[in-house]
Motif scaffolding. Structure first.
Motif, short mmCIF file in Angstrom:
data_model
loop_
_atom_site.label_atom_id
_atom_site.label_comp_id
_atom_site.label_asym_id
_atom_site.label_seq_id
_atom_site.Cartn_x
_atom_site.Cartn_y
_atom_site.Cartn_z
N ASP A 29 0.84 -1.18 0.00
CA ASP A 29 0.00 0.00 0.00
C ASP A 29 0.88 1.24 0.00
O ASP A 29 2.11 1.15 0.11
CB ASP A 29 -0.92 0.00 1.23
CG ASP A 29 -1.95 -1.12 1.18
OD1 ASP A 29 -2.44 -1.42 0.08
OD2 ASP A 29 -2.26 -1.70 2.24
N ASP A 67 -4.42 2.35 -1.49
CA ASP A 67 -4.03 1.10 -2.13
C ASP A 67 -3.06 1.42 -3.26
O ASP A 67 -2.74 2.58 -3.52
CB ASP A 67 -5.25 0.31 -2.61
CG ASP A 67 -6.12 1.09 -3.60
OD1 ASP A 67 -5.58 1.93 -4.34
OD2 ASP A 67 -7.35 0.85 -3.63
N ARG A 124 -4.96 -0.20 8.21
CA ARG A 124 -4.78 -0.95 6.97
C ARG A 124 -5.89 -2.00 6.80
O ARG A 124 -6.26 -2.35 5.67
CB ARG A 124 -3.41 -1.62 6.98
CG ARG A 124 -2.93 -2.06 5.61
CD ARG A 124 -1.49 -2.50 5.67
NE ARG A 124 -1.00 -2.87 4.35
CZ ARG A 124 -0.34 -4.00 4.10
NH1 ARG A 124 -0.11 -4.86 5.07
NH2 ARG A 124 0.09 -4.25 2.88
N LYS A 184 -9.01 -1.34 4.52
CA LYS A 184 -9.03 -1.64 3.09
C LYS A 184 -9.73 -2.98 2.84
O LYS A 184 -10.56 -3.10 1.92
CB LYS A 184 -7.61 -1.68 2.52
CG LYS A 184 -7.58 -1.93 1.01
CD LYS A 184 -6.16 -2.01 0.46
CE LYS A 184 -5.46 -3.25 0.91
NZ LYS A 184 -4.18 -3.47 0.19
N ASP A 195 -13.19 -3.54 0.77
CA ASP A 195 -13.31 -4.45 -0.36
C ASP A 195 -14.38 -5.51 -0.13
O ASP A 195 -15.09 -5.91 -1.07
CB ASP A 195 -11.95 -5.10 -0.64
CG ASP A 195 -10.91 -4.09 -1.12
OD1 ASP A 195 -11.32 -2.98 -1.51
OD2 ASP A 195 -9.71 -4.42 -1.09
#
Length: 345
Positions: free
Chosen positions: A44, A120, A147, A150, A154
């Motif tokens: 990332d 990302d 983190r 993310k 998704d």
């Protein structure tokens, strides 16, 4: 004084730095190259929006975290580090880098420094933080927690792709709320998601559209209120706040912010009983919000100032105002041509 929301920028003495990058070795200033590297290495991006030679909190973050071996070891397999610098001495960066950084600042909606944005490998943001006390190990642990946003983003987007109607909208809203990004950042990077929410939920059963409209209304309120601040018209400001609250249209955390602002104005004119009452009303609106959780500290400051008005005068002479948040607040560069000037955390 600006009659803004309850947070206010901290003032820290200026320092200087000796290395090309605030964090030293391991940082780049080339955003496009950083994205390519992140894609190749399956990492990332960590973007540090900083004022390397003037921003006190930025310098503290560098000295306490970024320059430490424990930080470098903790992020080397997870992030490509990108410094997005806005130095007072613009000779420190090239004209090309300055143009890039100005564009990134606008696109990411950055208003104060330091702003640490996690993205990302494509450059899409999924979390934001700033200065945190506690040293490099604690900072890396916080980055690991952020983190994880993310993955949750998704998951929600994948679930939305399989759903329809209001259920699809709910999953999309969950994806956006999980990241907790600034409105401008959401608009610039997730505008397609916002459109999909409105299309999937035309009756606004999720309340998402209403929330967006409420935030826009709050921004207009703050803009109008600051016109009174420029004239130092405290009575006019208080009357405007009362009129706004009476007219309604604000709920939850937005109403809480308005009441907290009212308390700040009362505190500024030393009407501490009224300020304390406004603070109590503010907390009752949304006690579990970030502001609500910090508001007892603000109330304690007001009670202390009420008990010792002379101490309050000394604080005012020093340029300080009561505030509940004790975290390092993003600073704004006192330079008129900069977009990040006289942030909000």
């Amino acid at each position: 004084m600006k009659f803004n929301t309850i947070t206010c920028a901290a003032i820290v003495a200026l320092h200087s730095i000796g290395s090309a990058f605030a964090g030293g070795e391991g940082w780049t200033s080339d955003f496009e190259a950083a994205k390519k590297k992140a894609a190749e290495e399956k990492k990332d991006l960590l973007l540090d929006f900083t004022g390397s030679d003037w921003c006190g909190w930025c310098i503290k973050l560098n000295d306490e975290v970024f320059s430490k071996d424990a930080f470098k070891a903790g992020v080397k397999d997870k992030f490509v580090l990108v410094e997005v610098d806005f130095p007072q001495d613009e000779a420190k960066i090239s004209a090309e880098t300055k143009k890039q950084n100005d564009g990134l600042q606008e696109k990411f909606g950055v208003e104060g420094f330091p702003s640490i944005i996690l993205c990302d490998a494509t450059g899409k943001p999924f979390a934001k933080t700033g200065y945190e006390a506690g040293g490099p190990e604690k900072y890396v642990a916080n980055l690991d927690t952020l983190r994880a946003k993310k993955a949750k983003r998704d998951e929600a987007l994948a679930a939305a792709a399989k759903a329809e109607g209001v259920e699809k909208a709910k999953q999309l809203v969950a994806a956006l709320k999980e990241m907790d990004l600034e409105d401008a950042t959401v608009t610039n990077f997730y505008g397609d998601v916002v459109k999909d929410i409105k299309a999937a939920d035309p009756k606004d059963e999720t309340g998402f559209t209403k929330e967006i409209e409420s935030k826009a209304k709050l921004a207009k309120f703050e803009e109008d209120l600051n016109a009174f601040a420029e004239k130092q018209d405290h009575d006019g400001a208080l009357a405007f706040v009362d009129k706004t609250l009476k007219e309604g249209g604000f709920e939850g955390e937005t109403k809480q912010e308005i009441l907290a602002t009212k308390a700040m104005i009362y505190a500024h004119v030393k009407k501490y009983d009224e300020a304390i009452k406004a603070v109590e009303e503010a907390k009752a609106v949304a006690p579990e919000s970030e502001l609500g959780k910090n508001i007892d500290k603000f109330k304690a400051q007001l009670e202390k100032m009420k008990a010792n008005p002379n101490a309050a005068d000394e604080e005012e002479d020093g340029g300080e105002e009561p505030e509940p948040a004790q975290k390092g607040e993003p600073e704004k560069k006192a330079e008129p041509e900069k977009k990040a000037e006289p942030e909000k955390k």
